[in-house]
Enzyme design. Structure first.
Site, mmCIF file in Angstrom:
data_model
loop_
_atom_site.group_PDB
_atom_site.id
_atom_site.type_symbol
_atom_site.label_atom_id
_atom_site.label_comp_id
_atom_site.label_asym_id
_atom_site.label_seq_id
_atom_site.Cartn_x
_atom_site.Cartn_y
_atom_site.Cartn_z
ATOM 1 N N LYS A 87 0.847 -1.210 0.000
ATOM 2 C CA LYS A 87 0.000 0.000 0.000
ATOM 3 C C LYS A 87 0.874 1.250 0.000
ATOM 4 O O LYS A 87 0.451 2.325 0.422
ATOM 5 C CB LYS A 87 -0.940 0.003 1.216
ATOM 6 C CG LYS A 87 -2.015 -1.075 1.167
ATOM 7 C CD LYS A 87 -3.036 -0.796 0.078
ATOM 8 C CE LYS A 87 -4.089 -1.891 -0.012
ATOM 9 N NZ LYS A 87 -4.956 -1.740 -1.204
ATOM 10 N N ARG A 88 2.101 1.088 -0.447
ATOM 11 C CA ARG A 88 3.056 2.210 -0.566
ATOM 12 C C ARG A 88 3.226 2.928 0.771
ATOM 13 O O ARG A 88 3.356 4.138 0.852
ATOM 14 C CB ARG A 88 2.627 3.195 -1.653
ATOM 15 C CG ARG A 88 2.355 2.552 -3.032
ATOM 16 C CD ARG A 88 3.481 1.621 -3.481
ATOM 17 N NE ARG A 88 3.274 1.099 -4.821
ATOM 18 C CZ ARG A 88 3.090 -0.208 -5.113
ATOM 19 N NH1 ARG A 88 3.088 -1.122 -4.153
ATOM 20 N NH2 ARG A 88 2.944 -0.598 -6.359
ATOM 21 N N ALA A 92 3.054 7.009 0.967
ATOM 22 C CA ALA A 92 2.028 7.645 0.123
ATOM 23 C C ALA A 92 1.061 8.495 0.938
ATOM 24 O O ALA A 92 0.042 8.939 0.419
ATOM 25 C CB ALA A 92 1.258 6.574 -0.640
ATOM 26 N N LEU A 143 -1.652 9.724 3.941
ATOM 27 C CA LEU A 143 -2.891 9.211 4.561
ATOM 28 C C LEU A 143 -3.460 8.039 3.761
ATOM 29 O O LEU A 143 -3.505 8.082 2.528
ATOM 30 C CB LEU A 143 -3.921 10.346 4.575
ATOM 31 C CG LEU A 143 -5.341 10.009 5.034
ATOM 32 C CD1 LEU A 143 -5.361 9.729 6.525
ATOM 33 C CD2 LEU A 143 -6.281 11.158 4.704
ATOM 34 N N LEU A 193 -6.077 6.628 2.052
ATOM 35 C CA LEU A 193 -7.299 7.252 1.540
ATOM 36 C C LEU A 193 -8.502 6.323 1.666
ATOM 37 O O LEU A 193 -9.642 6.791 1.673
ATOM 38 C CB LEU A 193 -7.087 7.688 0.086
ATOM 39 C CG LEU A 193 -6.034 8.804 -0.082
ATOM 40 C CD1 LEU A 193 -5.669 8.989 -1.551
ATOM 41 C CD2 LEU A 193 -6.533 10.124 0.501
ATOM 42 N N GLY A 199 0.649 13.077 3.994
ATOM 43 C CA GLY A 199 0.994 12.758 5.378
ATOM 44 C C GLY A 199 2.370 12.130 5.518
ATOM 45 O O GLY A 199 2.968 12.197 6.603
ATOM 46 N N GLU A 212 4.506 15.029 5.927
ATOM 47 C CA GLU A 212 4.292 15.575 7.282
ATOM 48 C C GLU A 212 5.060 14.750 8.315
ATOM 49 O O GLU A 212 5.645 15.294 9.257
ATOM 50 C CB GLU A 212 2.803 15.584 7.622
ATOM 51 C CG GLU A 212 1.989 16.526 6.747
ATOM 52 C CD GLU A 212 0.537 16.577 7.172
ATOM 53 O OE1 GLU A 212 0.176 17.465 7.957
ATOM 54 O OE2 GLU A 212 -0.252 15.722 6.722
ATOM 55 N N GLU A 240 -3.109 16.894 -1.244
ATOM 56 C CA GLU A 240 -4.361 17.123 -0.509
ATOM 57 C C GLU A 240 -5.319 17.996 -1.319
ATOM 58 O O GLU A 240 -6.528 17.742 -1.347
ATOM 59 C CB GLU A 240 -4.067 17.810 0.844
ATOM 60 C CG GLU A 240 -3.548 16.881 1.919
ATOM 61 C CD GLU A 240 -2.043 16.647 1.854
ATOM 62 O OE1 GLU A 240 -1.420 17.005 0.835
ATOM 63 O OE2 GLU A 240 -1.492 16.101 2.818
ATOM 64 N N GLY A 266 -3.199 17.389 7.815
ATOM 65 C CA GLY A 266 -3.732 17.223 9.171
ATOM 66 C C GLY A 266 -2.721 16.626 10.126
ATOM 67 O O GLY A 266 -3.031 16.328 11.274
HETATM 68 C C1 1HE Z 1 -2.997 3.708 -1.345
HETATM 69 C C2 1HE Z 1 -2.418 4.990 -1.191
HETATM 70 C C3 1HE Z 1 -3.013 5.848 -0.236
HETATM 71 C C4 1HE Z 1 -1.316 3.955 -2.720
HETATM 72 N N1 1HE Z 1 -4.060 5.398 0.468
HETATM 73 N N2 1HE Z 1 -4.040 3.300 -0.636
HETATM 74 N N3 1HE Z 1 -1.895 10.451 -0.779
HETATM 75 C C5 1HE Z 1 -1.978 10.477 -2.139
HETATM 76 O O1 1HE Z 1 -2.821 11.134 -2.700
HETATM 77 C C6 1HE Z 1 -1.006 9.594 -2.868
HETATM 78 C C7 1HE Z 1 -1.759 8.454 -3.523
HETATM 79 N N4 1HE Z 1 -0.853 7.449 -4.069
HETATM 80 C C8 1HE Z 1 -0.195 7.609 -5.268
HETATM 81 O O2 1HE Z 1 -0.219 8.673 -5.877
HETATM 82 C C9 1HE Z 1 0.596 6.439 -5.760
HETATM 83 O O3 1HE Z 1 0.072 5.265 -5.132
HETATM 84 C C10 1HE Z 1 2.123 6.515 -5.484
HETATM 85 C C11 1HE Z 1 2.717 7.624 -6.354
HETATM 86 C C12 1HE Z 1 2.411 6.810 -4.020
HETATM 87 C C13 1HE Z 1 2.778 5.155 -5.801
HETATM 88 O O4 1HE Z 1 2.421 4.749 -7.121
HETATM 89 P P1 1HE Z 1 2.588 3.220 -7.555
HETATM 90 O O5 1HE Z 1 2.283 3.157 -9.020
HETATM 91 O O6 1HE Z 1 3.915 2.726 -7.086
HETATM 92 O O7 1HE Z 1 1.491 2.410 -6.695
HETATM 93 P P2 1HE Z 1 -0.095 2.284 -6.930
HETATM 94 O O8 1HE Z 1 -0.373 1.236 -7.975
HETATM 95 O O9 1HE Z 1 -0.713 3.601 -7.163
HETATM 96 O O10 1HE Z 1 -0.603 1.775 -5.513
HETATM 97 C C14 1HE Z 1 -0.361 0.458 -5.056
HETATM 98 C C15 1HE Z 1 -1.445 0.142 -4.057
HETATM 99 O O11 1HE Z 1 -1.344 1.043 -2.947
HETATM 100 C C16 1HE Z 1 -2.844 0.356 -4.640
HETATM 101 O O12 1HE Z 1 -3.698 -0.541 -3.969
HETATM 102 P P3 1HE Z 1 -4.207 -1.898 -4.710
HETATM 103 O O13 1HE Z 1 -5.091 -2.543 -3.701
HETATM 104 O O14 1HE Z 1 -4.894 -1.444 -5.948
HETATM 105 O O15 1HE Z 1 -2.955 -2.681 -5.006
HETATM 106 C C17 1HE Z 1 -3.194 1.756 -4.157
HETATM 107 O O16 1HE Z 1 -4.569 1.994 -4.086
HETATM 108 C C18 1HE Z 1 -2.561 1.761 -2.779
HETATM 109 N N5 1HE Z 1 -2.285 3.099 -2.316
HETATM 110 N N6 1HE Z 1 -1.388 5.117 -2.040
HETATM 111 C C19 1HE Z 1 -4.550 4.152 0.262
HETATM 112 N N7 1HE Z 1 -2.528 7.066 0.024
HETATM 113 C C20 1HE Z 1 -3.293 13.726 8.032
HETATM 114 S S1 1HE Z 1 -3.890 14.311 6.574
HETATM 115 C C21 1HE Z 1 -2.800 13.762 5.344
HETATM 116 C C22 1HE Z 1 -3.479 13.898 4.029
HETATM 117 C C23 1HE Z 1 -2.771 13.131 2.960
HETATM 118 O O17 1HE Z 1 -1.827 12.446 3.178
HETATM 119 S S2 1HE Z 1 -3.445 13.333 1.399
HETATM 120 C C24 1HE Z 1 -2.352 12.498 0.366
HETATM 121 C C25 1HE Z 1 -2.791 11.096 0.107
#
Ligand code: 1HE
Length: 265
Positions: free
Chosen positions: A32-33, A69, A71, A73, A116, A119, A139, A147
């Site tokens: 889940k990265r 990656a 929070l 999501l 996050g 953060e 975000e 957050g």
């Molecule tokens: C996740 C998450 C996640 C990956 N929550 N499941 N963060 C983001 O908006 C970043 C979202 N993630 C990405 O943009 C990409 O996953 C990455 C650039 C980090 C990595 O890409 P990649 O191609 O190596 O991996 P992937 O195919 O996108 O993801 C592999 C799996 O991890 C996949 O799940 P699967 O069940 O389909 O295999 C994804 O759904 C899962 N995954 N990132 C949940 N973030 C206190 S407030 C803080 C607010 C925030 O942090 S907002 C930013 C959220």
């Protein structure tokens, strides 16, 4: 390597080990990265709350291709305002334990360090980046807001305008850009981050504990004080540190030519 503290139960998404006086906390959810779900954030709080006294420094690393990656999501269920405040409070508590805990923390960053995850990295005391690291605050595009203390820590690290740019435009900064803007203070080649981080953590663990306390606990507070209060607090901290028996022994070692000189390599 030895088990860090058999009495502390960590979630499967975190592993802890120990090498010498350095504790290594690993985000271990690579499928889940290393997305940060509630259990992981609670685990981070537990780990830093239960750090044994003889740990001199901590390394924070991520397993797999990415540091984190951000929070998880998939846990972003319908929260009302009260629950949203409590969720953010959980992150604040956990990252506060990290920043104001018993030992300095060296974070080693690679791949995605986003939302996050950034953060979390910002709460550490020293940051080492591998060249694959990149930074973003997605975000804005997800319709949410930082957050995990990002509003407080990130403007102090990279400046308010850069953070606004990242959040408003979804801009991604490279490892080189992160290094140039002060987000990290070490930039190393791929797969060299752990060795560099460990070398730094061992050096930090060798410092007088009172000096490490002064640097991690007093310094960030003094930097926020109005100057007159800051000078007075600094004087007190300096006097306390130098009166310590350990500090006196270190000075004696230098004056009697047993301690290493400052070198430039
Ligand atoms: C996740 C998450 C996640 C990956 N929550 N499941 N963060 C983001 O908006 C970043 C979202 N993630 C990405 O943009 C990409 O996953 C990455 C650039 C980090 C990595 O890409 P990649 O191609 O190596 O991996 P992937 O195919 O996108 O993801 C592999 C799996 O991890 C996949 O799940 P699967 O069940 O389909 O295999 C994804 O759904 C899962 N995954 N990132 C949940 N973030 C206190 S407030 C803080 C607010 C925030 O942090 S907002 C930013 C959220």
């Amino acid at each position: 390597m030895s088990s860090l503290n058999p009495f502390v139960a960590l979630p499967a998404s975190l592993t802890a080990e120990r090498q010498d006086r350095v504790a290594i906390l690993r985000l271990n959810r690579p499928h889940k990265r290393n997305a940060l779900d509630d259990a992981t954030v609670l685990g981070i709080e537990t780990f830093f709350s239960a750090l044994p006294d003889d740990v001199g420094a901590v390394m924070l690393v991520g397993e797999g291709e990415h540091f984190s990656a951000g929070l998880d999501l998939s846990e972003l269920e319908e929260r009302d305002v009260q629950q949203g405040i409590a969720h953010s409070g959980l992150w604040h508590r956990a990252f506060g334990r990290l920043q104001f805990g018993k030992a300095p923390v060296v974070a080693v960053l690679h791949g995605a360090v986003v939302g996050g995850g950034l953060e979390l990295a910002a709460a550490a005391h020293v940051r080492v980046a591998e060249r694959s690291a990149y930074y973003a605050l997605p975000e804005g595009s997800r319709g949410i807001y930082v957050g995990g203390g990002g509003s407080v820590r990130l403007p102090r690290l990279i400046g308010l305008s850069r953070m606004m740019d990242m959040m408003l435009t979804g801009r991604t900064f490279s490892a080189e850009e992160g290094q140039a803007m002060g987000l990290t203070t070490y930039l190393v080649d791929q797969d060299k981050g752990f060795a560099k981080g460990f070398e730094l953590a061992m050096r930090i663990a060798d410092n007088a504990p009172l000096t490490n306390f002064a640097v991690t606990q007093a310094l960030p507070r003094i930097a926020e004080m109005e100057p007159a209060a800051g000078y007075a607090t600094e004087a007190l901290m300096a006097a306390i540190a130098q009166a310590d028996e350990g500090a006196k022994a270190r000075l004696k070692d230098f004056l009697e030519k047993r301690a290493p000189k400052v070198t430039f390599t």
